[in-house]
Motif scaffolding. Sequence first.
Motif, PDB file in Angstrom:
ATOM      1  N   VAL A   1       0.873  -1.182   0.000  1.00  0.00           N
ATOM      2  CA  VAL A   1       0.000   0.000   0.000  1.00  0.00           C
ATOM      3  C   VAL A   1       0.910   1.232   0.000  1.00  0.00           C
ATOM      4  CG1 VAL A   1      -1.804  -1.226   1.282  1.00  0.00           C
ATOM      5  CG2 VAL A   1      -0.221   0.255   2.529  1.00  0.00           C
ATOM      6  N   PRO A   2       0.385   2.388  -0.406  1.00  0.00           N
ATOM      7  CA  PRO A   2       1.226   3.591  -0.442  1.00  0.00           C
ATOM      8  C   PRO A   2       1.701   3.950   0.977  1.00  0.00           C
ATOM      9  CG  PRO A   2      -0.856   3.980  -1.585  1.00  0.00           C
ATOM     10  CD  PRO A   2      -0.991   2.680  -0.871  1.00  0.00           C
ATOM     11  N   TYR A   3       2.836   4.661   1.037  1.00  0.00           N
ATOM     12  CA  TYR A   3       3.299   5.181   2.324  1.00  0.00           C
ATOM     13  C   TYR A   3       2.257   6.150   2.837  1.00  0.00           C
ATOM     14  CZ  TYR A   3       7.819   3.051   1.903  1.00  0.00           C
ATOM     15  OH  TYR A   3       8.820   2.127   1.836  1.00  0.00           O
ATOM     16  N   ASP A   4       2.097   6.286   4.184  1.00  0.00           N
ATOM     17  CA  ASP A   4       2.734   5.407   5.135  1.00  0.00           C
ATOM     18  C   ASP A   4       1.674   4.628   5.893  1.00  0.00           C
ATOM     19  OD1 ASP A   4       1.610   7.374   6.660  1.00  0.00           O
ATOM     20  OD2 ASP A   4       3.449   8.233   7.380  1.00  0.00           O
ATOM     21  N   CYS A   5       2.016   3.401   6.260  1.00  0.00           N
ATOM     22  CA  CYS A   5       1.019   2.584   6.944  1.00  0.00           C
ATOM     23  C   CYS A   5       1.643   1.394   7.664  1.00  0.00           C
ATOM     24  CB  CYS A   5      -0.029   2.096   5.952  1.00  0.00           C
ATOM     25  SG  CYS A   5      -1.377   1.239   6.750  1.00  0.00           S
ATOM     26  N   GLY A   6       1.497   1.370   8.961  1.00  0.00           N
ATOM     27  CA  GLY A   6       1.893   0.224   9.770  1.00  0.00           C
ATOM     28  C   GLY A   6       0.720  -0.180  10.659  1.00  0.00           C
ATOM     29  N   VAL A   7       0.903  -1.278  11.382  1.00  0.00           N
ATOM     30  CA  VAL A   7      -0.202  -1.752  12.214  1.00  0.00           C
ATOM     31  C   VAL A   7       0.335  -2.381  13.497  1.00  0.00           C
ATOM     32  CG1 VAL A   7      -0.310  -3.929  10.889  1.00  0.00           C
ATOM     33  CG2 VAL A   7      -2.287  -3.232  12.243  1.00  0.00           C
TER      34      VAL A   7
ATOM     35  N   GLN B   1      -2.195   8.643  18.257  1.00  0.00           N
ATOM     36  CA  GLN B   1      -2.471   9.769  17.376  1.00  0.00           C
ATOM     37  C   GLN B   1      -3.937  10.106  17.514  1.00  0.00           C
ATOM     38  OE1 GLN B   1      -0.952   8.635  13.362  1.00  0.00           O
ATOM     39  NE2 GLN B   1      -1.237  10.799  12.909  1.00  0.00           N
ATOM     40  N   MET B   2      -4.291  11.331  17.303  1.00  0.00           N
ATOM     41  CA  MET B   2      -5.713  11.676  17.277  1.00  0.00           C
ATOM     42  C   MET B   2      -6.121  11.851  15.828  1.00  0.00           C
ATOM     43  SD  MET B   2      -6.116  13.741  20.826  1.00  0.00           S
ATOM     44  CE  MET B   2      -7.784  13.199  21.140  1.00  0.00           C
ATOM     45  N   SER B   3      -5.940  13.024  15.230  1.00  0.00           N
ATOM     46  CA  SER B   3      -6.267  13.164  13.809  1.00  0.00           C
ATOM     47  C   SER B   3      -5.354  12.267  12.991  1.00  0.00           C
ATOM     48  CB  SER B   3      -6.077  14.609  13.358  1.00  0.00           C
ATOM     49  OG  SER B   3      -6.984  15.435  14.039  1.00  0.00           O
ATOM     50  N   ARG B   4      -5.953  11.538  12.068  1.00  0.00           N
ATOM     51  CA  ARG B   4      -5.163  10.614  11.241  1.00  0.00           C
ATOM     52  C   ARG B   4      -5.789  10.528   9.866  1.00  0.00           C
ATOM     53  NH1 ARG B   4      -5.200   4.878  13.047  1.00  0.00           N
ATOM     54  NH2 ARG B   4      -7.414   5.320  13.119  1.00  0.00           N
ATOM     55  N   ARG B   5      -4.961  10.260   8.856  1.00  0.00           N
ATOM     56  CA  ARG B   5      -5.532   9.971   7.550  1.00  0.00           C
ATOM     57  C   ARG B   5      -6.141   8.572   7.600  1.00  0.00           C
ATOM     58  NH1 ARG B   5      -3.166   7.104   3.507  1.00  0.00           N
ATOM     59  NH2 ARG B   5      -1.375   5.861   4.137  1.00  0.00           N
ATOM     60  N   ALA B   6      -6.990   8.277   6.623  1.00  0.00           N
ATOM     61  CA  ALA B   6      -7.753   7.023   6.632  1.00  0.00           C
ATOM     62  C   ALA B   6      -6.942   5.885   6.023  1.00  0.00           C
ATOM     63  CB  ALA B   6      -9.076   7.228   5.897  1.00  0.00           C
ATOM     64  N   ARG B   7      -5.959   5.413   6.768  1.00  0.00           N
ATOM     65  CA  ARG B   7      -5.075   4.374   6.231  1.00  0.00           C
ATOM     66  C   ARG B   7      -5.807   3.065   5.941  1.00  0.00           C
ATOM     67  NH1 ARG B   7      -1.560   6.443  10.558  1.00  0.00           N
ATOM     68  NH2 ARG B   7       0.042   7.714   9.572  1.00  0.00           N
ATOM     69  N   GLY B   8      -6.901   2.851   6.655  1.00  0.00           N
ATOM     70  CA  GLY B   8      -7.646   1.603   6.474  1.00  0.00           C
ATOM     71  C   GLY B   8      -8.189   1.439   5.071  1.00  0.00           C
ATOM     72  N   VAL B   9      -8.405   2.555   4.376  1.00  0.00           N
ATOM     73  CA  VAL B   9      -8.983   2.472   3.026  1.00  0.00           C
ATOM     74  C   VAL B   9      -8.075   1.640   2.123  1.00  0.00           C
ATOM     75  CG1 VAL B   9      -9.713   3.787   0.998  1.00  0.00           C
ATOM     76  CG2 VAL B   9     -10.090   4.726   3.293  1.00  0.00           C
ATOM     77  N   GLU B  10      -6.784   1.928   2.146  1.00  0.00           N
ATOM     78  CA  GLU B  10      -5.860   1.228   1.234  1.00  0.00           C
ATOM     79  C   GLU B  10      -5.589  -0.203   1.696  1.00  0.00           C
ATOM     80  OE1 GLU B  10      -3.437   4.065   2.475  1.00  0.00           O
ATOM     81  OE2 GLU B  10      -4.474   5.623   1.343  1.00  0.00           O
ATOM     82  N   VAL B  11      -5.520  -0.408   2.999  1.00  0.00           N
ATOM     83  CA  VAL B  11      -5.289  -1.778   3.484  1.00  0.00           C
ATOM     84  C   VAL B  11      -6.493  -2.645   3.106  1.00  0.00           C
ATOM     85  CG1 VAL B  11      -4.893  -3.238   5.499  1.00  0.00           C
ATOM     86  CG2 VAL B  11      -3.843  -0.981   5.385  1.00  0.00           C
TER      87      VAL B  11
END
Length: 458
Positions: free
Chosen positions: A293-299, A336-346
């Motif tokens: 998936v595009p940067y950045d994203c960990g879990v 983190q509080m505000s975050r981009r929606a990383r779940g969309v790409e995962v």
Amino acid sequence: MNDAYLTDLLADTAERAGGYLRGLAQRAVVPSQDAVDGLTALDTPLPERPTSPEDVIDLLDRIGSPATVASAGPRYFGFVVGSALPVTVAANWLATAWDQNAAVSFLSPVAVALEKIAIGWMVDVFGLPGGSWGGLVSGATMANMTGLAAGRRVILDRHGWDVVAQGMFGAPEVKVVVGEEVHVSVLLALRHLGFGRERLIQVPVDGQGRMRVDSMPELDDSTIVCIQAGNVNSGAFDDATAICELAQDAGAWVHVDGAFGLWAAASPKFAHLTSGFEGADSWAADAHKWLNVPYDCGVVFARNPGDLAGVGALDPAGYLEESSSQEAEPDSFTPQMSRRARGVEVWAALRSLGRSGLADLVDRCCRHAERFAEGLEQAGNTVLNDVVINQVLVSFGDDRTTESVIDEVQSDGTCFMSGTTWHGQRAMRISVSSWATSEDDVEASLRAVLQIAEGSKN
Ligand SMILES: *Cc1c(COP(=O)(O)O)cnc(C)c1O
């Protein structure tokens, strides 16, 4: 801005992005010096007046695109860098248009729903214990920090110390055990959690970089043990079964750094490597590496989701009132509080690949790594590691020769590999982590490397 204008801007950008992606396979993997020097054209004084959006995009594409590293392309084997599956790029665009804040569901029902589905799917793929839960973060560094923070809080809590309220000054001692080849990101995470480098207990490793179980120190219920699923150089997996058993008997916390290696669990052929890791208490993985998936994203995941309370917005006392981890908001589990929606790409990657596609992605990268090892060895070079997954370490002779081969390969531009030091010896590290790499790409890269190696020996 009228609707037609907006459509034109986005369509024009999509055109440019498509052209960029189509060109990746042909261009040099590293940007030319001219392209890098050209970036100064962007470094103007802050403009007094507005610039039109299409001119801004034109500048970015004309000057920015050539100065990229083609790490999204098929012949980038440096570090451990995944590219981005086309469906994840497209999902990312849509998600960017949505511009959702994924902190809590009333800010974005869809972002939170997709994150939860993605977390559930990954718990399944990684074979984690039922009920394990977690959240999406910026990468494995932050996932390591989050999992380790959970372990720290739980251990201190057990000894009558509330780290959320009392902090670290005067806290009971927590022992931290790491392997000698612990990834630097774990050291970084530990440092910020109050565990300086000199306080860590380092366990010697074997020839593949695995912690020697027979050299483990005495564990107790104030110990955190960090183990690896995928050594960043060799790809080797620690003996999780043995270490988790020792830890369980002692009441120690086990955290897994599985940045890329945990994805081996997705392939029936390689899943055996990850067996035993389900015995840990917390896990870190990346989605921007092997899931592509595009940067950045960990879990990050924890066996007991409540253990993650206290690293996020929710304090541990508050967590007890939540009825289930699945109902708790993502900002409870991540720092983190505000975050981009990383779940969309995962979600998009996993939905698009399915179990079989994901297994194919893992298998294909491992097969390519095997081919690299075979081709390099046949030509008389030394492969230094057991190639168990997608990582190959190769020496071209003495350190100077190896170094010069790496330098030349990097500047040649056919492909890109990093250098590393492996057990006292310089090595080229090849990491095959992209969906886009084909057999032809491997052969072309192998030819380029071997030709350079041949030249530097003469
Ligand atoms: C890449 C990597 C990390 C750090 O992950 P980031 O996504 O760069 O934060 C940690 N551990 C291992 C083994 C890695 O390969």
